[in-house]
Design a protein around this motif. Structure first.
Motif, PDB file in Angstrom:
ATOM      1  N   ASP A 159       0.870  -1.215   0.020  1.00 33.97           N
ATOM      2  CA  ASP A 159       0.048  -0.113   0.007  1.00 33.97           C
ATOM      3  C   ASP A 159       0.942   1.282  -0.078  1.00 33.97           C
ATOM      4  OD1 ASP A 159      -1.752   2.140   0.299  1.00 33.97           O
ATOM      5  OD2 ASP A 159      -3.058   0.972   1.845  1.00 33.97           O
ATOM      6  N   PHE A 160       1.192   1.744  -1.398  1.00 35.32           N
ATOM      7  CA  PHE A 160       2.348   2.591  -1.456  1.00 35.32           C
ATOM      8  C   PHE A 160       1.779   4.076  -0.838  1.00 35.32           C
ATOM      9  CE2 PHE A 160       5.130   5.499  -4.039  1.00 35.32           C
ATOM     10  CZ  PHE A 160       6.256   4.858  -3.799  1.00 35.32           C
ATOM     11  N   SER A 161       0.531   4.340  -0.784  1.00 36.76           N
ATOM     12  CA  SER A 161       0.035   5.633  -0.200  1.00 36.76           C
ATOM     13  C   SER A 161       0.428   5.453   1.273  1.00 36.76           C
ATOM     14  CB  SER A 161      -1.149   5.954  -0.445  1.00 36.76           C
ATOM     15  OG  SER A 161      -1.077   6.343  -1.916  1.00 36.76           O
ATOM     16  N   ALA A 162      -0.283   4.349   1.902  1.00 39.32           N
ATOM     17  CA  ALA A 162      -0.046   4.264   3.512  1.00 39.32           C
ATOM     18  C   ALA A 162       1.580   4.287   3.771  1.00 39.32           C
ATOM     19  CB  ALA A 162      -0.799   3.024   3.998  1.00 39.32           C
ATOM     20  N   ALA A 163       2.290   3.595   3.040  1.00 37.68           N
ATOM     21  CA  ALA A 163       3.876   3.649   3.347  1.00 37.68           C
ATOM     22  C   ALA A 163       4.352   4.915   3.361  1.00 37.68           C
ATOM     23  CB  ALA A 163       4.451   2.679   2.124  1.00 37.68           C
ATOM     24  N   ILE A 164       3.944   5.929   2.417  1.00 33.20           N
ATOM     25  CA  ILE A 164       4.551   7.040   2.413  1.00 33.20           C
ATOM     26  C   ILE A 164       3.850   7.823   3.669  1.00 33.20           C
ATOM     27  CG2 ILE A 164       4.243   9.181   1.193  1.00 33.20           C
ATOM     28  CD1 ILE A 164       4.348   7.971  -1.503  1.00 33.20           C
ATOM     29  N   GLU A 165       2.768   7.613   3.980  1.00 31.58           N
ATOM     30  CA  GLU A 165       2.343   8.417   5.245  1.00 31.58           C
ATOM     31  C   GLU A 165       3.080   7.785   6.473  1.00 31.58           C
ATOM     32  OE1 GLU A 165      -1.741   8.969   7.453  1.00 31.58           O
ATOM     33  OE2 GLU A 165      -1.887   8.475   5.533  1.00 31.58           O
ATOM     34  N   THR A 166       3.045   6.660   6.722  1.00 28.83           N
ATOM     35  CA  THR A 166       3.999   5.958   7.745  1.00 28.83           C
ATOM     36  C   THR A 166       5.255   6.453   7.746  1.00 28.83           C
ATOM     37  OG1 THR A 166       2.360   4.252   7.777  1.00 28.83           O
ATOM     38  CG2 THR A 166       4.489   4.060   8.948  1.00 28.83           C
ATOM     39  N   ALA A 189       6.639   9.343   6.486  1.00 28.84           N
ATOM     40  CA  ALA A 189       6.828  10.597   6.878  1.00 28.84           C
ATOM     41  C   ALA A 189       6.646  10.819   8.227  1.00 28.84           C
ATOM     42  CB  ALA A 189       5.709  11.537   6.257  1.00 28.84           C
ATOM     43  N   GLY A 190       5.764  10.064   9.054  1.00 28.84           N
ATOM     44  CA  GLY A 190       5.445  10.242  10.492  1.00 28.84           C
ATOM     45  C   GLY A 190       6.671   9.698  11.245  1.00 28.84           C
ATOM     46  N   LEU A 191       7.657   9.101  10.432  1.00 28.45           N
ATOM     47  CA  LEU A 191       8.810   8.577  11.378  1.00 28.45           C
ATOM     48  C   LEU A 191       9.870   9.921  11.906  1.00 28.45           C
ATOM     49  CD1 LEU A 191       9.810   5.334   9.495  1.00 28.45           C
ATOM     50  CD2 LEU A 191       8.621   5.523  11.706  1.00 28.45           C
ATOM     51  N   PHE A 192       9.785  10.931  10.915  1.00 30.11           N
ATOM     52  CA  PHE A 192      10.467  12.026  11.347  1.00 30.11           C
ATOM     53  C   PHE A 192      10.141  12.857  12.182  1.00 30.11           C
ATOM     54  CE2 PHE A 192      11.508  10.842   6.762  1.00 30.11           C
ATOM     55  CZ  PHE A 192      12.683  10.808   6.926  1.00 30.11           C
ATOM     56  N   LYS A 193      10.999  13.565  13.189  1.00 32.17           N
ATOM     57  CA  LYS A 193      10.611  14.588  14.091  1.00 32.17           C
ATOM     58  C   LYS A 193      10.714  15.831  13.461  1.00 32.17           C
ATOM     59  CE  LYS A 193      10.554  11.550  17.493  1.00 32.17           C
ATOM     60  NZ  LYS A 193       9.984  10.363  17.057  1.00 32.17           N
ATOM     61  N   SER A 225      12.203  18.999  12.310  1.00 34.70           N
ATOM     62  CA  SER A 225      13.501  19.290  12.524  1.00 34.70           C
ATOM     63  C   SER A 225      13.737  20.171  11.248  1.00 34.70           C
ATOM     64  CB  SER A 225      14.357  18.069  12.489  1.00 34.70           C
ATOM     65  OG  SER A 225      15.851  18.126  12.244  1.00 34.70           O
ATOM     66  N   LEU A 226      14.844  21.123  11.600  1.00 41.97           N
ATOM     67  CA  LEU A 226      15.394  21.845  10.347  1.00 41.97           C
ATOM     68  C   LEU A 226      16.341  21.021   9.550  1.00 41.97           C
ATOM     69  CD1 LEU A 226      15.743  25.478  12.199  1.00 41.97           C
ATOM     70  CD2 LEU A 226      13.855  24.437  10.745  1.00 41.97           C
ATOM     71  N   ARG A 227      16.718  20.000   9.823  1.00 45.10           N
ATOM     72  CA  ARG A 227      17.462  18.991   9.048  1.00 45.10           C
ATOM     73  C   ARG A 227      17.023  18.513   7.977  1.00 45.10           C
ATOM     74  NH1 ARG A 227      22.548  17.703  11.582  1.00 45.10           N
ATOM     75  NH2 ARG A 227      22.657  18.227  13.883  1.00 45.10           N
ATOM     76  N   ALA A 228      17.783  18.348   6.720  1.00 45.28           N
ATOM     77  CA  ALA A 228      17.419  17.878   5.779  1.00 45.28           C
ATOM     78  C   ALA A 228      16.789  16.370   6.029  1.00 45.28           C
ATOM     79  CB  ALA A 228      18.128  17.500   4.742  1.00 45.28           C
ATOM     80  N   LYS A 229      15.675  15.872   5.434  1.00 41.26           N
ATOM     81  CA  LYS A 229      14.853  14.618   5.507  1.00 41.26           C
ATOM     82  C   LYS A 229      14.814  14.073   4.260  1.00 41.26           C
ATOM     83  CE  LYS A 229      12.070  17.316   7.729  1.00 41.26           C
ATOM     84  NZ  LYS A 229      11.178  18.035   8.490  1.00 41.26           N
ATOM     85  N   ALA A 230      14.871  12.634   3.966  1.00 40.31           N
ATOM     86  CA  ALA A 230      14.900  11.894   2.798  1.00 40.31           C
ATOM     87  C   ALA A 230      14.462  10.443   2.985  1.00 40.31           C
ATOM     88  CB  ALA A 230      15.957  11.841   2.000  1.00 40.31           C
ATOM     89  N   VAL A 231      13.498  10.032   2.129  1.00 44.16           N
ATOM     90  CA  VAL A 231      13.050   8.652   2.340  1.00 44.16           C
ATOM     91  C   VAL A 231      13.805   8.069   1.018  1.00 44.16           C
ATOM     92  CG1 VAL A 231      10.997   7.207   1.535  1.00 44.16           C
ATOM     93  CG2 VAL A 231      10.888   9.142   3.311  1.00 44.16           C
ATOM     94  N   VAL A 232      14.525   6.759   0.937  1.00 46.24           N
ATOM     95  CA  VAL A 232      15.028   6.157  -0.010  1.00 46.24           C
ATOM     96  C   VAL A 232      14.108   4.765  -0.061  1.00 46.24           C
ATOM     97  CG1 VAL A 232      17.143   5.144  -0.779  1.00 46.24           C
ATOM     98  CG2 VAL A 232      17.153   7.213   0.143  1.00 46.24           C
ATOM     99  N   ALA A 247      -1.583  11.632  -4.416  1.00 49.69           N
ATOM    100  CA  ALA A 247      -1.268  12.880  -4.565  1.00 49.69           C
ATOM    101  C   ALA A 247      -1.316  13.482  -3.084  1.00 49.69           C
ATOM    102  CB  ALA A 247      -2.603  13.586  -5.393  1.00 49.69           C
ATOM    103  N   SER A 248      -2.098  12.936  -2.085  1.00 50.75           N
ATOM    104  CA  SER A 248      -1.982  13.355  -0.827  1.00 50.75           C
ATOM    105  C   SER A 248      -0.773  13.102  -0.040  1.00 50.75           C
ATOM    106  CB  SER A 248      -3.286  12.746  -0.041  1.00 50.75           C
ATOM    107  OG  SER A 248      -4.417  13.339  -0.460  1.00 50.75           O
ATOM    108  N   GLY A 249      -0.286  11.877  -0.375  1.00 52.66           N
ATOM    109  CA  GLY A 249       1.008  11.396   0.279  1.00 52.66           C
ATOM    110  C   GLY A 249       2.052  12.358  -0.179  1.00 52.66           C
ATOM    111  N   LEU A 250       1.969  12.666  -1.622  1.00 53.51           N
ATOM    112  CA  LEU A 250       3.168  13.405  -2.150  1.00 53.51           C
ATOM    113  C   LEU A 250       2.982  14.983  -1.473  1.00 53.51           C
ATOM    114  CD1 LEU A 250       3.258  12.478  -5.711  1.00 53.51           C
ATOM    115  CD2 LEU A 250       4.674  11.717  -3.892  1.00 53.51           C
ATOM    116  N   ASP A 251       1.679  15.402  -1.216  1.00 55.26           N
ATOM    117  CA  ASP A 251       1.618  16.702  -0.441  1.00 55.26           C
ATOM    118  C   ASP A 251       2.218  16.628   0.783  1.00 55.26           C
ATOM    119  OD1 ASP A 251       0.421  17.830  -2.808  1.00 55.26           O
ATOM    120  OD2 ASP A 251      -1.782  17.532  -1.917  1.00 55.26           O
ATOM    121  N   LEU A 252       1.833  15.486   1.395  1.00 51.24           N
ATOM    122  CA  LEU A 252       2.413  15.395   3.097  1.00 51.24           C
ATOM    123  C   LEU A 252       3.842  15.543   2.909  1.00 51.24           C
ATOM    124  CD1 LEU A 252       1.957  14.707   5.813  1.00 51.24           C
ATOM    125  CD2 LEU A 252       2.195  12.292   5.012  1.00 51.24           C
ATOM    126  N   LEU A 253       4.627  14.827   2.089  1.00 50.63           N
ATOM    127  CA  LEU A 253       6.164  14.825   1.840  1.00 50.63           C
ATOM    128  C   LEU A 253       6.551  16.118   1.640  1.00 50.63           C
ATOM    129  CD1 LEU A 253       6.944  11.532  -0.053  1.00 50.63           C
ATOM    130  CD2 LEU A 253       7.219  11.895   2.370  1.00 50.63           C
TER     131      LEU A 253
END
Length: 169
Positions: free
Chosen positions: A51-58, A60-64, A66-73, A90-96
């Motif tokens: 479930d790609f959209s749910a995976a993106i949302e989860t 994103a929720g792992l990050f606290k 922060s002003l530091r750069a954040k990336a999902v690989v 689209a909602s997942g991309l908006d969240l990122l």
């Protein structure tokens, strides 16, 4: 590989259906905790459907905050070709974007959903790696790791003009 001074911490997750963290928190890339999480990931059997959209949302929720750069690989074949609901994606991309998290991907597998992975990378300032013919996954992984830690510009306002240069002859 990634040097620990470039990255504050990494976290390994499995995506059998949703995003499942394999470590309690972000850790230095060369830490024993990360090495153990990689071993747990390697021991898992890929289940195929994500479930790609749910995976993106989860993810994103792992990050606290922060002003530091954040990336999902992401490493894999992406969602099934019929498994992405456009509005959820689209909602997942908006969240990122709202959390300034770039999404980069290394597409591997027999049926990679290149359009979906490319759209996610393009929409968030990330990169998509298509392994070159004869390139090992390990070498392609090193390339995506280096690209994923590059700075991303997050413009807040863009102004375009359709007026041409009035001084042209």
């Amino acid at each position: 590989g990634i040097r620990d001074h470039w990255v504050t911490g990494v976290q390994t997750c499995a995506l059998p259906i949703s995003c499942e963290p394999l470590a309690e928190a972000f850790e230095p890339a060369s830490s024993d905790v990360m090495k153990a999480s990689i071993r747990r990931l390697e021991a898992r059997t890929p289940l195929g459907s994500t479930d790609f959209s749910a995976a993106i949302e989860t993810a994103a929720g792992l990050f606290k905050e922060s002003l530091r750069a954040k990336a999902v690989v992401y490493i894999g074949d992406g969602p099934g070709f019929s498994g992405v609901e456009a509005q959820e994606f689209a909602s997942g991309l908006d969240l990122l974007r709202s959390q300034r998290i770039s999404f980069s991907a290394l597409g591997i597998g027999p049926q990679v959903n290149w359009p979906c992975l490319a759209a996610a990378a393009s929409a968030t300032g990330g990169m998509l790696i298509v392994p070159a013919e004869g390139e090992s996954v390990a070498d392609a992984g090193k390339r995506i790791a280096l690209l994923a830690v590059q700075p991303v510009a997050w413009p807040t306002e863009v102004a375009l003009s359709s007026k041409g240069d009035s001084k042209r002859s």
